[in-house]
Structures are given as structure tokens and as C-alpha cells.
Scaffold this active site. Sequence first.
Site, PDB file in Angstrom:
ATOM      1  N   LEU A   1     -15.857  56.460  67.312  1.00 35.87           N
ATOM      2  CA  LEU A   1     -15.351  57.811  67.158  1.00 35.87           C
ATOM      3  C   LEU A   1     -16.274  58.670  68.008  1.00 35.87           C
ATOM      4  O   LEU A   1     -17.496  58.617  67.852  1.00 35.87           O
ATOM      5  CB  LEU A   1     -15.406  58.215  65.681  1.00 35.87           C
ATOM      6  CG  LEU A   1     -14.479  59.314  65.186  1.00 35.87           C
ATOM      7  CD1 LEU A   1     -13.018  59.053  65.539  1.00 35.87           C
ATOM      8  CD2 LEU A   1     -14.612  59.473  63.690  1.00 35.87           C
ATOM      9  N   ASP A   2     -15.705  59.425  68.935  1.00 34.19           N
ATOM     10  CA  ASP A   2     -16.514  60.228  69.851  1.00 34.19           C
ATOM     11  C   ASP A   2     -17.410  61.207  69.106  1.00 34.19           C
ATOM     12  O   ASP A   2     -17.119  61.606  67.991  1.00 34.19           O
ATOM     13  CB  ASP A   2     -15.609  61.017  70.800  1.00 34.19           C
ATOM     14  CG  ASP A   2     -14.776  60.119  71.691  1.00 34.19           C
ATOM     15  OD1 ASP A   2     -15.296  59.086  72.117  1.00 34.19           O
ATOM     16  OD2 ASP A   2     -13.614  60.464  71.931  1.00 34.19           O
ATOM     17  N   ARG A   3     -18.478  61.597  69.758  1.00 33.64           N
ATOM     18  CA  ARG A   3     -19.449  62.540  69.188  1.00 33.64           C
ATOM     19  C   ARG A   3     -18.765  63.810  68.701  1.00 33.64           C
ATOM     20  O   ARG A   3     -19.102  64.349  67.651  1.00 33.64           O
ATOM     21  CB  ARG A   3     -20.517  62.864  70.240  1.00 33.64           C
ATOM     22  CG  ARG A   3     -21.599  63.822  69.767  1.00 33.64           C
ATOM     23  CD  ARG A   3     -22.618  64.096  70.847  1.00 33.64           C
ATOM     24  NE  ARG A   3     -22.041  64.657  72.046  1.00 33.64           N
ATOM     25  CZ  ARG A   3     -21.803  65.956  72.241  1.00 33.64           C
ATOM     26  NH1 ARG A   3     -22.097  66.827  71.323  1.00 33.64           N
ATOM     27  NH2 ARG A   3     -21.273  66.375  73.363  1.00 33.64           N
TER      28      ARG A   3
ATOM     29  N   SER B   1     -15.723  64.148  67.643  1.00 34.74           N
ATOM     30  CA  SER B   1     -14.661  63.871  66.682  1.00 34.74           C
ATOM     31  C   SER B   1     -15.288  63.629  65.312  1.00 34.74           C
ATOM     32  O   SER B   1     -16.464  63.313  65.205  1.00 34.74           O
ATOM     33  CB  SER B   1     -13.855  62.653  67.121  1.00 34.74           C
ATOM     34  OG  SER B   1     -13.238  62.890  68.372  1.00 34.74           O
TER      35      SER B   1
ATOM     36  N   ARG C   1     -11.232  58.271  74.289  1.00 33.73           N
ATOM     37  CA  ARG C   1     -10.766  59.652  74.116  1.00 33.73           C
ATOM     38  C   ARG C   1      -9.242  59.758  74.232  1.00 33.73           C
ATOM     39  O   ARG C   1      -8.692  60.747  74.711  1.00 33.73           O
ATOM     40  CB  ARG C   1     -11.476  60.577  75.087  1.00 33.73           C
ATOM     41  CG  ARG C   1     -12.982  60.561  74.873  1.00 33.73           C
ATOM     42  CD  ARG C   1     -13.755  61.474  75.790  1.00 33.73           C
ATOM     43  NE  ARG C   1     -13.556  62.880  75.544  1.00 33.73           N
ATOM     44  CZ  ARG C   1     -14.129  63.581  74.563  1.00 33.73           C
ATOM     45  NH1 ARG C   1     -14.936  62.988  73.710  1.00 33.73           N
ATOM     46  NH2 ARG C   1     -13.906  64.870  74.425  1.00 33.73           N
TER      47      ARG C   1
END
Length: 179
Positions: A41-43, A45, A141
Amino acid sequence: MPKIVLFNKPFNVLTQFRPDGDRPTLAQFITDPSLRVAGRLDRDSEGLLLLTDDGVLNARITQPQEKQFKTYRVQVDGTPTEAALQALRQGVLLNDGMTLPAEAVQIDEPPGLWPRTPPVRYRAHLPTAWLEIRICEGRNRQVRRMTAAVGLPTLRLVRVQIGSFTLGDLPPGAWRLAA
């Protein structure tokens, strides 16, 4: 019996245990060295992250051919048109190829959603909307790139479900063992 941990990843936390400068990581919340992240999970998000000590289960969760659906609540800049939603449902051409079709519907602002720190930018003259998007891929992403491709840049992205695992009312930074 495999151990499965459900974690509500806060905004701005890196999905890794090793230190990275001053940036917060999972190590500040979870100290079990047997756990590995099942997916990323992206930073920027938030939401559901699964961790497990079972390599086979980890692979089953993360491999695209396993078709584990992930559900996201997405705040977008603008008002979605039916054409934009239909484009998401048919698949969107990104720079790394066509995405699989997504399930995409406009929803009301999710109840019980915690405030984000820092808050999402607010502009009085530009509307925002919420979408629920379900995908079974996991490209880098991907949801953000898909919404941008249909003219709806993502402002906030919260993952609420992976397969049968749901975030429920778990607060940011908290975790629990899966039942």
C-alpha cells in the site's frame, strides 16, 4: 495454523519494516519478526494491509492469477460522469498496458472514516466525490493512475477489503489477528 494480521495503515507510513530515514514504517506499529507483508500500500494510501507468517498464503494473496479482489474507497477531484465510470468498468489504458475491468460505483462519503493528517486539500469551488473501486490486479499505484486516466485525480485512497478480509472499524495504526 498460519498467523494473519489485519493492520490499518495510516497515511504516510511506509509498507516496510526496515528504517528509511525519518519516515515512519511498519516497525513502529508491529514488532513480530515472523510477519511479512502480503501486498503493498503506497505511502500516501491508507487502510487494510495484511501480514502473515505463511509464505504460501502470502503468495496466494499477492499473485494476480489468484484474482483476490481488493476494494478501495477513493475520494476524487471532480464529479464522475457515467462515461468515466464506464471506462473504469471496461478497463483503462495505462502506460504499462490495459487494466482488467474494475467494479466502480459512486458512493456517499464513507461513514466513520477517520480524519486524515494532514487533511486532504479543500477547494471551495471544485467538487469532490467518492468512488468504490474493486480490482483484482495490483499494479504500482494502479487505482490512482486509473482515476487520473478518466479525468478524476485521486485525493484520498483507503483500502477496506482484500478477498474475504475486511478493515471493519479498526482505527489507523491498530492491528488485530484475523479470525
